[in-house]
Every structure is written in C-alpha cells, then in structure tokens.
Design an enzyme around this catalytic site. Structure first.
Site, PDB file in Angstrom:
ATOM      1  N   SER A   1      31.549  39.026  45.737  1.00  0.00           N
ATOM      2  CA  SER A   1      31.763  39.745  44.380  1.00  0.00           C
ATOM      3  C   SER A   1      29.984  40.049  43.725  1.00  0.00           C
ATOM      4  O   SER A   1      29.751  40.561  42.505  1.00  0.00           O
ATOM      5  CB  SER A   1      31.942  38.039  42.920  1.00  0.00           C
TER       6      SER A   1
ATOM      7  N   LYS B   1      30.045  43.411  42.932  1.00  0.00           N
ATOM      8  CA  LYS B   1      29.933  43.780  41.212  1.00  0.00           C
ATOM      9  C   LYS B   1      28.589  44.238  40.743  1.00  0.00           C
ATOM     10  O   LYS B   1      29.321  45.102  40.072  1.00  0.00           O
ATOM     11  CB  LYS B   1      30.528  42.594  40.799  1.00  0.00           C
TER      12      LYS B   1
ATOM     13  N   TYR C   1      37.365  48.532  46.562  1.00  0.00           N
ATOM     14  CA  TYR C   1      36.721  47.164  45.555  1.00  0.00           C
ATOM     15  C   TYR C   1      37.409  46.368  47.039  1.00  0.00           C
ATOM     16  O   TYR C   1      35.840  45.245  47.270  1.00  0.00           O
ATOM     17  CB  TYR C   1      38.055  46.854  45.008  1.00  0.00           C
TER      18      TYR C   1
ATOM     19  N   TYR D   1      31.421  33.749  37.006  1.00  0.00           N
ATOM     20  CA  TYR D   1      32.556  32.909  36.952  1.00  0.00           C
ATOM     21  C   TYR D   1      32.958  32.373  35.370  1.00  0.00           C
ATOM     22  O   TYR D   1      31.801  32.746  34.506  1.00  0.00           O
ATOM     23  CB  TYR D   1      33.339  32.344  37.662  1.00  0.00           C
TER      24      TYR D   1
ATOM     25  N   VAL E   1      31.892  34.089  45.779  1.00  0.00           N
ATOM     26  CA  VAL E   1      32.200  33.377  46.533  1.00  0.00           C
ATOM     27  C   VAL E   1      32.285  33.078  47.945  1.00  0.00           C
ATOM     28  O   VAL E   1      32.622  31.705  48.753  1.00  0.00           O
ATOM     29  CB  VAL E   1      34.115  33.303  47.012  1.00  0.00           C
TER      30      VAL E   1
END
Lengths: 303, 303, 303, 303
Positions: free
Chosen positions: A64, A67, A187, A239, A257
């Site tokens: 992530s 992102k 993605y 998160y 993660v």
C-alpha cells in the site's frame, strides 16, 4: 543531529523483539514466506544526509505504500481535478470496506483506502502507461532502477476478490472510466513493486523538501501539493490506525502490509522502517515502535 | 512577523462576504438569533504577543470547543487511563451518529464526537465539580472570569434528545459510571460557556507552549500530552471535515457550532476565529476561509 | 381434531428437555429468578373449544407480546393513519437496534421492534389512558381481570437505557409527540403485564375469528385488520427469527423474552406456549419446538 | 369460483391505468424498450382449471422470478444442506446491498436477494448443467419448451457490475466454490429466461399442490419443502416490500424487475401477473394492484 547513532540505537533496542509478536501477512504465498525476524530502518534528510541500520537494503513488497506514489502521479497529471470523485476524509472503516462505498454512492473516502487507490489507478490508466510511469518515478527519486515482483502481482490477481468486488462496485456506480480488469491489473502491479528501506527513504524525501526531487532538484509536486500529500498521510495513511499514529508518533506516515512504513518530517527528512510482522491493524508492529522511538529520541514531531 | 497586519488583512478581505453564505445554527433560539454578519479573529503567540481584528472581543457560545478543555481537564486528572473506554480514531461518521457506537459496543471513537465528549464528561463528573473546574481552568488560562450562558444551557437540555439518546445508549452498554441526567447537565453547561476570540486564543495558547500556561507558566499538561491533544485536534477536531481542514489549512483545530474555531501552531501560537454562519459540515464558513488565508499568508503549517 | 391429546403429547415429549438448554432472560431480577424448568401450552379454537397442558395457568411476564395488543389498541383508535410514521417491513436488524432508525430518520421499521412499539405507545398516550385501556382490552378478551407486575415495570424502568436511547432518538427526529418519560413509563408497564398461557390463548383468539371477541362476539378489529395483524406477526413478530419461524412453523407468532409465544391459525384457533429459557434470538427455545411439533402433528400451517 | 370473470374484471378495471404510473426497468436496452402499456394475468388451480386475461401469453423476462426456480433446483439436489451458508431471514436492506454481506461474513440473508441467488447458483454449478436443468424443469412444469433471451443475458453480463461485486465479495469470504465468472454467467442466463403469465402460473402451480407437478403428478418437492418455499416467498420474495405484500395481499409472491409477479394460494392455485412499469421498490405497480384486487374479490389469503 547524529541520525546514524539514533538509528543504530533503535535497531539494537528492537533486536531482541524480532519475530516475537505480530504476524506476517499470509494471504499470498510470496508474502507469507518472508521471514518475520527482519528489521530495517533508513532516512534521508532534505540536504542529502543518509543513515540506515538493520536490514535496510533488503527489498520488500511495498504494497500500500504504492498508493502514495500513485497519488503523486495522479496529482501531477490532474491537479485538484483528481478530487472530483475521490474524498479526503478518514474513513473510520476497514481499508477494504464496501459499506461506506455503498452509502456514498461509490465515491471512496480517500486515496489511501483500497477503493480510493483503485479510483486513483483508474485515472492513471486513462492518462498514461501507469506501470511504466510508476517505475520511472520511483527510479528518478531513488537514482536506481526499481522493479515489480511478478509473482506477487500474479498472486494478488489470483486472490484479489475483495479488490475485484470494490472495483466492480465502483464501476456499478459509474465511478471507474476504464475496464475493471485493466484497473485491477495495474493496481496489483503497483502493490507488487519491491524496494528497500534505503530506496523508500530516498523516494519519499521530496515530501520533506517542498516537492523537490532530492537528487535532481526537479519539481515533483508544488510546495502546496507536497504539504497536502503529507496531510493526507497523517489523516488517512495507516489504515484504521491513523489516530493512533498521530497520537503516538506525530508524523505523516504511509504503511503497507509488506511491513514497510514511510514517514515524513516536513522540512527535515523522510524515513522508512520495515519489519514484516504486523499488528491487528495491518501495520508493522516493530515499525510503529521504531517510529515512536525515533520521535521520542529526536523530538521530531509536527505537533 | 507582523501578525496584526495579517489579521487586519484577513478581516478586511472577508468583510464583503459577511452573512452572504452559510447558516447560523438554529436548533435553539439563543443560537438562532445571533446575527450572521459578524467576524472576529485573535491570536496569542507563545511569548505573549497578541493581535486581533473584527468582532474579536464579542462573547459567543463556544459549544464543542468546550470538548477540548473537557479533554484537558480529564487528561490532567486521569492521564492515559482516560483512554480505557474512549478511542482516538477519526469516526468517519456524523458527530452525533449512534451507528458506530452500536457496532463498537458503546465505546466512542474519540473524545471530540458527542458520544466521546459525554464519556469524558462522565469521567469528570466522577472526579470533580466539573462545571466549576471548567470555569476555573478557563479563567486561569485567560486571566479573567468566564461564565456560562444559562439560557443556552437550558435550551440545550430542553432539546437535546439526540445527546440524551447517545448517553442512554452508552449507559446501556455499561459505559457511563454516573447518572445519565447528571452527565447531560454538565455537558450542556460546558457547551454553553461563552468566550470571545481573544479569550479563546489565550485559553488555547498553552497548547503551543508545550503545555505551559502563557500567563503563569504553570504546567497545564505535560509536553507530550500537549502534543497529543494537538494531534487529536488535527485528526478529529472538526466534525466530518478533519481531512478537509488538514488538507486546506494544515493546523490542529477544534470547532463549535457557535461559529468559533480554535487553531494551534505548535511552538508558535494559538489562534481563534469566529463567524456564526456555518457550512454543511457544521464548521464556520468564514472561519475556515480565514484560517486558510492565515496559513497561506504566514506559511505556518505543520506539514 | 383431538387438540387436548396433541397438547398432552407435546408436553410429555418436551418434559425431559425442561431446563436443559437456553437461558432465562436475566437483565432484571424479577425475570432472572423465574425457574427455567417450566412449560405450558394452551389453545382456544374459534368456536370456543379449549385445551391446555403443563404450566398453562401459571402467570408470566408477557413482555413483547404486549406489542401485539398495543398495536390492536392503536389500530382501533387510528386505523390506517397509524402507519404515517411507522413502517411494516421486517427490519433485518436486532430488535433494539438504533442503526436503521438513524438511516431512516427515526421512523421505525415495524410496530414489533422496540422502536416501533415505542412509537405505537406514543400514539396511545396521545389518545387514551393507555395502561388502563390495555388492561381493559385484555380482560374483555380473557373474561377475567389482568394485572401488571409493578416490580417488573419498575425494574424495566431502572435498567431500560436502551429503550430510553431509542425513545430519545426518535424524539430527536420529531417522531414522538409526547414526553419521552411518559411514553417509556407506559411502555414498561405494558411489558410488565402478567398472564398465563390459557389467558393469552383466549386473548389472541379474536385474530383467528376475523376480529371478533370469542367471548362476546364484539368486534375488536375489522376482518381485514385482523388478517393484517396476522401478516405483521408472521413477517415481524419474532425478533430476528421471523424467517425461521415462517420456515419451520408456518404460523403468525408473537414472542416475548418472558418466554411466551402466541400463535394464530387463521380461521381456526389461537395458541400460546411458554417456557422461560430462550435461544440466542430471544425466543423461547422449547416454545419454538412445541410450535413446530404442533404444526407437524396437526398439519396446520398457512402455507 | 368463477376465476375467469374475476380475472376479466381485474384486467378491465386496470385498463385505464396502463402506462400511467411507474417506470419500466431501464438498466439494459432489451428491458427498457418493453412497452409499459401491457398487462397480463393468468392462474392455474391445483385441479387443472386455467383462466387468463390481458397480455397473458406474451413472453417477458422473468428476471428474479428465476430465483424461485433456482431455489427449487437446489433444494431438490441438496435438501436442507443448502442452508449451510445461506440464511432464511428477511434482509431489511436493498436486494443488491453489500452492507449486510460484509457484517455477516459473506453469508447472504436469504436465497431471494441477489447475493443469495448467486450463492444458490454456485451450488447448482457444482452439481449440474444449471442452464439446461433450469430450462428442463420449467418445460416439464409448463408442458412446453422454454428458452432464454440471449440478448438479455449478454446485456446483463455487460452491465452487471453490482452482481460481479457481490459475487467477488462472497468469493473473498470463501463463500463461492466455483469460478466467479462461471457463476455470473449462469445467473445472468437464468434471469434472462422468458415466459408468459400462462406459463408461469403453470410453472408455479406445484407450490399449491404440496410439491406435485400439475401435469404429471411427478413430485418436484416434498410437501414440507413446498410449504417452506412458500414461506420464503412470503417473507423474502418481493425485494424490500415483503411486509407490504404480506399486509396488503397476504399471499406468498416472487417478483422480478421484468414486471412479473408469481403468487401462490396454498392448496388452491398459482397465479401470475405481469405489467412492466415498476414502483420504487422494483415491483410491478399494476401487478401489485391486481393481486390486491384478486385477494379482495376472492377472499383468498393465507391470514
């Protein structure tokens, strides 16, 4: 400040705790087999000083954290128009929740939950060769080539039913412009980029330099954009634990993660920690401890 | 920096917009009759400089800004034990929502949503004469007596069914120690405190001084506590618009439906703006604009 | 049909299971001390035949079965206007949930969840002496006086924070006309009515007689109203287990946490079973089994 | 009873209302172009009497009515084991909602919401050639061949992002055994079956005959299964309007967005109405009116 000795102290203090608590992500084999007993930390200051300790040159799956860089690519391309159908508020729900998406008509809360990152990816797919551009951006920031772990990307695709659900759900609200399969493919590849702590500290350093590439002084984002990306990291970057990070660490962070966490001290430095064992919020357990120690030892906090 | 001229410029720039947009809170008569066309701004630096412009000495109902000072009272009393049954995460839901409270067994997400503030008030009720202590704290920070608008308190009580629902709901989960009516009474009185921008800028100034009272250098909170209160303001202080505040303004803020907003620049100053007309998120419309102008003009931002 | 022997068989078959499974409601002392090892069953046919077995004349707290009779009182008073702000759909959420109430602006899904029953009670309070009228209705249907267990009513009031939350929440949406405390008081008294299986079988019998009082042939409801009350019992009468009841038993039922369940076979008879131990859905565990046996043995089902 | 004249009267009474209110489903072209001004009604009694009026032999897209026959196929194949991961409770949420699915770990509430029907389809795919078996079942019940509108099936697939989201979501919880694409393909083909009122009245007639095929007396379901399917139709068969159907019509029904509604009078007859214009709940507006008139004129109701 003697950053090298700070990092050495942190690595030494955490050494006895390696692999004692937390759990390595195990939803795909390539992540599940990463040994838990690893810890790395690296930083790069705005004026080019570097320090690192532990497994700081071992490449890991950035997951992530990608992102963050996808957001940067999209802001460069579209500017504030990016926010037309993507929010900027903390979600208060799990990162892969569909609930909020339903009540909010397919508009994701922010670019750092999965739905939001899929929406960002959709915009990238419309505008560029998004896999190539991601790697090019990261290489230009790190000064060395970056690649994708194709095994991880393939595993993500084979098991990514929740992300497929999110993407199809947004598509059902008319919130994705591109083919669902194409968006998911990009993605998953972005998530499968592999980098080391040293590389990520370099790659994030422009966020501590008002948007300027630390190697070339090339402008990556405007100063205002860079500050705003930092604010998004603080409110939405970790998160369900954004409040906890702000409370205990007090720095903008983006976690993955794979066990990595990137942190920014505006106008000073960028930092990356990595340790694969995660806590129940999906953030690196020792990574959070390391950042808390770093903030305490250096007094660096935005608050 | 010439703060006085910055504030004068902001007040002048916003003068044409007074009362043009937004809507004064109208759920109780005493708030509904406040004229919309008012604007005040005031600041106090850590070393005692003050500046103010517009209706900066007009007292207004501080409403949810009282949640900030209730939190301070509770942290002084209980320290980290306060967090046993109160969270620290953004809620992602409306400030007075019961939904999350249901799924999370009566534990409020953070001390700045109504449920959380009621829980904080419950702890205060257990430990002290919470109305008197609130006024004493504020007076010690401002250097002058502060009082409560009893008409507002009575109106809040007469119409506060949603807050009564929240308190009874938490009580049903065993999350309040005290009588529901007593907790509500104190809560409504805290919301009905009236202060001016000048007073609130002084009252919040200790948060920019690592917890030290600007008048007496008395320690109100530890440095770490002060920084953590700032972080809670940033992630949770402005109803559903915390992400928007962080993105556009980049400072820890706490707002109230009376139209006031308190902002903190850590290690520099505290600021209060006030204008009664609210946007759809319940935050002062011109207050937000003023803060955005302030951040842009001074370059002060935590990011 | 030899109903007496059917009931005897059921009572005999269930005797070995008394008190073996399930859990008596324990949220108030007066309910918690009811011995679990009790079972009663009674029926009354439309033409006046009665049969009963087990503890069928022991009075118990009818609890939510009172919602059925409150609905009847309200339909008699207001007719279809009752539905202006009360729905008729299954809720799909726990009987005391506030979630749906929030998304649906304080309009309860149906008259048999707590929120709906509170709304019905509010309408009764506006129109009549609702405690007295409830007792008068029940007495006229049973042919003998019915009373309220004041200890239960007082305990409900002392611990009924969830119901207080529901009532205040609806009041905050403007959905209750009367004082919250008054509505709750009547509601808690209705729940505290005590009756036996024999009495409840008689009291519900008019629902199997197209609305005519079995003792006096007085019209309680129109035929259409009676059929519609039956349909509401089927779709909404048994907390979260309406589908399960329809599937396994196939009769309109209304249950209460006192362990009673009233069932109606349209055009034939009404039935009441009672056994205090509840399953996880809050319905009498042996009561459900008894009804399932009754349906299987008699072939009586609406489907 | 003179059913033919009852149906004629209903058709005549509704003729002036054709196409006046409601809205034809328009999410795919093949449905959107169906003229709104059509109405058909047909019934078949358990002993073989048939009656019909209006456009009763015009084929239409049965859409969600196929969920009824998919359930029948699955019950025949698996019996009660079908319920291992499919519930039987009304959902209280929109038919295509993902919210409940999230809180309930991918287990759909009942077989008549989309998620539940996808789960049923998954079980069929494991056990049989589910497209062929569906057509074979329908043909054996109607006595004539039934086919699928391939244009509709293709359009459903091309636009069915919400269903793809549901299926992927369940797959992410491990609740589907088969490939998501395969399950969706069969599901879309089942929805695209086209039949007339006359055919559907025949096809549902076994549900009024304790499970026996009206043409061959072959057992389709056991008596108990047939009654239980009827109960599921009553509690869950008409999207969000199950309570309203039970209240106003009082018969087990299953509706589809093609404008068809099948109703069963246990031990008497099955009925099908069709009119393409839908109300806001997705049920045929004139179809519901016709059923209400039918129940009122004949006195047939299960309550």
């Amino acid at each position: 400040m003697q950053f090298q000795s700070v990092l050495d102290d942190i690595a030494a203090a955490l050494a006895p705790e390696l692999g004692r608590e937390g759990k390595v992500a195990n939803y795909i084999p390539a992540l599940a087999r990463v040994p838990a007993q690893q810890f790395g930390i690296a930083l790069r200051t705005g004026d080019g000083e570097e320090a690192h300790a532990g497994d700081s040159t071992t490449a890991f799956s950035i997951q992530s954290i990608s992102k963050l860089f996808a957001l940067v690519l999209a802001l460069r391309e579209m500017g504030e128009k990016l926010w037309d159908h993507i929010g900027r508020e903390p979600s208060g729900n799990p990162f892969n929740s569909l609930v909020q998406l339903e009540s909010e008509q397919g508009i994701p809360r922010n670019p750092f939950i999965n739905a939001g990152a899929l929406a960002v990816t959709d915009r990238l797919v419309s505008a560029m060769d998004a896999k190539a551009q991601m790697l090019a951006l990261l290489a230009s920031l790190c000064g060395e080539p970056i690649d994708i772990d194709e095994e991880v990307a393939a595993s993500e695709a084979a098991t990514g039913f929740r992300n497929a659900a999110l993407a199809n759900f947004m598509k059902s609200f008319g919130r994705l412009d591109n083919d669902v399969g194409k968006v998911l493919d990009v993605y998953f590849h972005h998530c499968a980029v592999r980098m080391s702590c040293v590389q990520l500290a370099r790659a994030a350093c422009f966020l501590s330099r008002d948007g300027l590439n630390p190697l070339s002084d090339e402008r990556i984002l405007t100063e205002r954009q860079a500050r705003r990306v930092n604010s998004l990291m603080l409110t939405c970057g970790t998160y369900d634990a954004a409040g906890e990070f702000a409370y205990r660490i007090g720095l903008p962070c983006k976690s993955g993660v794979g066990g990595g966490i990137v942190a920014v001290v505006p106008d000073r430095l960028a930092l990356c920690v990595w340790s694969p064992a995660l806590d129940h919020t999906g953030n690196s357990l020792l990574g959070m401890k390391a950042l808390e120690m770093f903030a305490a030892k250096t007094g660096l906090s935005i608050f």
